[in-house]
Design a protein around this motif. Structure first.
Motif, PDB file in Angstrom:
ATOM      1  N   UNK A  55       0.843  -1.200   0.000  1.00  0.00           N
ATOM      2  CA  UNK A  55       0.000   0.000   0.000  1.00  0.00           C
ATOM      3  C   UNK A  55       0.876   1.246   0.000  1.00  0.00           C
ATOM      4  N   UNK A  56       0.248   2.399  -0.212  1.00  0.00           N
ATOM      5  CA  UNK A  56       0.997   3.652  -0.286  1.00  0.00           C
ATOM      6  C   UNK A  56       1.624   4.010   1.053  1.00  0.00           C
ATOM      7  N   UNK A  84      -3.135  -6.824 -10.571  1.00  0.00           N
ATOM      8  CA  UNK A  84      -4.487  -6.582 -10.064  1.00  0.00           C
ATOM      9  C   UNK A  84      -5.070  -5.253 -10.553  1.00  0.00           C
ATOM     10  N   UNK A  85      -4.233  -4.344 -11.015  1.00  0.00           N
ATOM     11  CA  UNK A  85      -4.725  -3.053 -11.472  1.00  0.00           C
ATOM     12  C   UNK A  85      -5.001  -2.088 -10.338  1.00  0.00           C
ATOM     13  N   UNK A  86      -4.469  -2.409  -9.176  1.00  0.00           N
ATOM     14  CA  UNK A  86      -4.696  -1.515  -8.013  1.00  0.00           C
ATOM     15  C   UNK A  86      -3.808  -0.301  -8.096  1.00  0.00           C
TER      16      UNK A  86
END
Length: 86
Positions: A55-56, A84-86
């Motif tokens: 995550x960021x 996943x394209x997240x």
């Protein structure tokens, strides 16, 4: 008379079942059965492993980022993981 006939009736089948005619001895010995063993590897790693997502807010060292990238690339190659394209 019964005492004489009973042992003869019981011994008769036993004596007959042990008789051989010698024909079995003339046969060649039977060959040993051929047993083939084949090892099969079943890889179940794709069943229990998943890609690692960052995550960021995560703070990673360079080594951790390289390890995550190597894990995800190996999974994409071996298990067909898609981005996943997240």
């Amino acid at each position: 008379m019964l005492k004489t006939m009973l042992p003869l009736c019981l011994l008769g089948p036993l004596l007959i079942s042990c008789a051989t005619n010698g024909a079995d001895q003339a046969k060649a010995p039977a060959a040993e059965p051929l047993v083939q063993v084949k090892t099969r590897f079943v890889d179940t790693g794709c069943d229990w492993t998943k890609p690692i997502y960052v995550s960021k807010g995560d703070v990673l060292t360079d080594e951790t980022a390289k390890a995550i990238l190597a894990h995800n690339l190996a999974g994409a190659k071996q298990c067909g993981w898609k981005p996943s394209g997240k």
